[in-house]
Design a protein around this motif. Structure first.
Motif, PDB file in Angstrom:
ATOM      1  N   ARG A   8      33.632  35.922  48.993  1.00 31.67           N
ATOM      2  CA  ARG A   8      34.959  36.135  48.298  1.00 31.67           C
ATOM      3  C   ARG A   8      35.890  37.210  48.713  1.00 31.67           C
ATOM      4  O   ARG A   8      35.427  38.191  48.882  1.00 31.67           O
ATOM      5  CB  ARG A   8      34.271  36.281  46.868  1.00 31.67           C
ATOM      6  CG  ARG A   8      35.624  36.569  45.842  1.00 31.67           C
ATOM      7  CD  ARG A   8      36.249  35.225  45.516  1.00 31.67           C
ATOM      8  NE  ARG A   8      37.820  35.357  45.970  1.00 31.67           N
ATOM      9  CZ  ARG A   8      38.690  34.613  45.364  1.00 31.67           C
ATOM     10  NH1 ARG A   8      38.381  33.826  44.394  1.00 31.67           N
ATOM     11  NH2 ARG A   8      40.023  34.690  45.724  1.00 31.67           N
ATOM     12  N   THR A  18      33.555  38.213  40.260  1.00 26.86           N
ATOM     13  CA  THR A  18      32.409  37.682  40.955  1.00 26.86           C
ATOM     14  C   THR A  18      31.160  38.591  40.433  1.00 26.86           C
ATOM     15  O   THR A  18      30.025  38.231  40.614  1.00 26.86           O
ATOM     16  CB  THR A  18      32.316  37.502  42.463  1.00 26.86           C
ATOM     17  OG1 THR A  18      32.338  38.993  43.026  1.00 26.86           O
ATOM     18  CG2 THR A  18      33.567  36.988  42.984  1.00 26.86           C
ATOM     19  N   SER A  38      33.020  40.602  51.521  1.00 25.25           N
ATOM     20  CA  SER A  38      34.480  40.734  51.158  1.00 25.25           C
ATOM     21  C   SER A  38      35.139  41.635  52.039  1.00 25.25           C
ATOM     22  O   SER A  38      34.536  42.001  52.977  1.00 25.25           O
ATOM     23  CB  SER A  38      34.335  41.123  49.692  1.00 25.25           C
ATOM     24  OG  SER A  38      35.516  41.113  49.076  1.00 25.25           O
ATOM     25  N   HIS A  89      35.716  31.302  47.676  1.00 25.49           N
ATOM     26  CA  HIS A  89      36.980  31.348  47.659  1.00 25.49           C
ATOM     27  C   HIS A  89      38.038  30.162  47.976  1.00 25.49           C
ATOM     28  O   HIS A  89      38.848  29.861  47.706  1.00 25.49           O
ATOM     29  CB  HIS A  89      37.389  32.323  48.935  1.00 25.49           C
ATOM     30  CG  HIS A  89      38.733  32.982  48.996  1.00 25.49           C
ATOM     31  ND1 HIS A  89      39.063  34.011  49.654  1.00 25.49           N
ATOM     32  CD2 HIS A  89      39.844  32.938  48.336  1.00 25.49           C
ATOM     33  CE1 HIS A  89      40.236  34.579  49.573  1.00 25.49           C
ATOM     34  NE2 HIS A  89      40.686  33.820  48.573  1.00 25.49           N
ATOM     35  N   TYR A 139      32.398  29.899  39.445  1.00 27.21           N
ATOM     36  CA  TYR A 139      31.397  30.366  40.449  1.00 27.21           C
ATOM     37  C   TYR A 139      29.873  29.960  40.119  1.00 27.21           C
ATOM     38  O   TYR A 139      29.147  29.558  40.880  1.00 27.21           O
ATOM     39  CB  TYR A 139      31.786  32.046  40.138  1.00 27.21           C
ATOM     40  CG  TYR A 139      33.012  32.664  40.907  1.00 27.21           C
ATOM     41  CD1 TYR A 139      33.394  32.088  41.667  1.00 27.21           C
ATOM     42  CD2 TYR A 139      33.499  33.741  40.353  1.00 27.21           C
ATOM     43  CE1 TYR A 139      34.815  32.602  42.214  1.00 27.21           C
ATOM     44  CE2 TYR A 139      34.605  34.314  40.735  1.00 27.21           C
ATOM     45  CZ  TYR A 139      35.239  33.817  41.636  1.00 27.21           C
ATOM     46  OH  TYR A 139      36.572  34.296  42.106  1.00 27.21           O
TER      47      TYR A 139
END
Length: 343
Positions: A8, A18, A38, A89, A139
């Protein structure tokens, strides 16, 4: 033990959302190891995770920049021998990475962002104004596709505790019996930002109350200059913009009694540490699924207009050219919402 890679990238608020999902996954599947990929600046958000969670920082500006950088990143990740690839994402960069892993034979799943139903939510003609799935639900569904159904159970990155602000006492003073209110008046896009002159009126009303202390949140030179000026104008007001790192800012937010924010990253950061948020919504709407974790929608300040919402992210020009969605919200309305939340 399985190795799970969760991807993400993107904005602070999206990454913060998240946290409840990844935390729930880690607690309910302690036998597996989870690596979160990330932007490298997001590492502080994952510093209080269970021991079976680690963080991998992507260097978007140098080492992992561009197509060549993505290939380099893939080779580095491949060496970890992940069993599952979770794409939270679903943009070009993450599509490319997950495709490489799929070709390698890894089990891969990605988020369904509900783009079609979000378009129906913001169109001007024949608008479908219904509550869409939250990002947390989306998610969790990705994990379920890979055989990891979870119960979304999360309170705060600090558990039942608060963050340590002992190093901040010269700036903040002791908490004592004062009520601490965070105020985050900025957002990335204009359609989310409450008019600053009206926000000054809110500050004026609150700063006259003897038992309150106000903390102003922002970042960057322009925002810091504005907030520093407000600090000089109003008593019991402290500008912390550009003065703290992520760890200390999270700790301070965890000590607040309430946060006032836009539909922005600060709403999600406060949610990560279990703080109630009074949020202001203009061009956007909670129905799009971006309300903060466990935040009460009755604390979302918004006015009903036939054109709302006109944007998912607040980045589109105002359909009416007057931003009535924000201008119609009065400082009195905001103060009343805050007072309802305060102990």
């Amino acid at each position: 033990m399985a190795k799970i890679l969760v991807i993400r990238l993107s904005a602070i608020g999206d990454v913060a959302m998240t946290i409840p999902v990844i935390h729930s996954l880690a607690v309910q599947y302690p036998q597996h190891h989870i690596t979160v990929l990330s932007r490298k600046g997001m590492s502080a958000f994952f510093g209080y995770m269970p021991e079976n969670v680690s963080f991998w920082g992507m260097d978007e500006k140098e080492r992992h920049k561009g197509f060549g950088g993505l290939n380099r990143l893939y080779k580095e990740l491949r060496a970890c021998h992940f069993d599952y690839i979770v794409d939270f994402h679903d943009v070009l960069r993450t599509m490319y990475l997950r495709t490489l892993f799929r070709l390698e034979g890894k089990k891969v799943a990605h988020i369904n962002k509900g783009r079609r139903e979000k378009k129906a939510l913001i169109r001007q003609q024949g608008k479908t104004l219904v509550q869409l799935k939250s990002s947390f639900q989306r998610y969790a569904h990705v994990l379920e596709q890979l055989g990891f159904p979870i119960r979304l159970e999360f309170t705060s990155i600090y558990g039942n505790q608060k963050g340590d602000i002992s190093s901040l006492l010269p700036l903040t003073g002791e908490k004592g019996k004062d009520i601490w209110i965070g105020i985050a008046p900025f957002a990335t896009h204009k359609g989310k930002i409450y008019p600053l002159e009206k926000m000054k009126e809110v500050l004026g009303i609150l700063s006259r109350k003897s038992d309150l202390k106000l903390f102003l949140f922002g970042g960057g030179k322009k925002e810091t200059d504005i907030l520093s000026n407000w600090e000089k104008q109003f008593p019991s007001t402290i500008c912390i913009a550009s003065k703290l790192n992520w760890d200390t800012e999270l700790a301070l937010i965890s000590q607040l009694d309430v946060m006032l924010s836009m539909d922005s990253s600060n709403m999600h950061i406060a949610s990560m540490v279990g703080i109630p948020v009074v949020s202001i919504w203009g061009a956007t709407h909670p129905y799009a699924g971006f309300m903060g974790w466990k935040q009460n929608e009755s604390n979302a300040i918004q006015v009903d207009l036939p054109c709302r919402p006109c944007s998912i992210f607040g980045n589109k020009p105002c359909f009416r050219n007057d931003y009535a969605c924000l201008q119609s919200i009065t400082p009195k309305m905001i103060v009343e919402h805050i007072e309802k939340v305060l102990p």
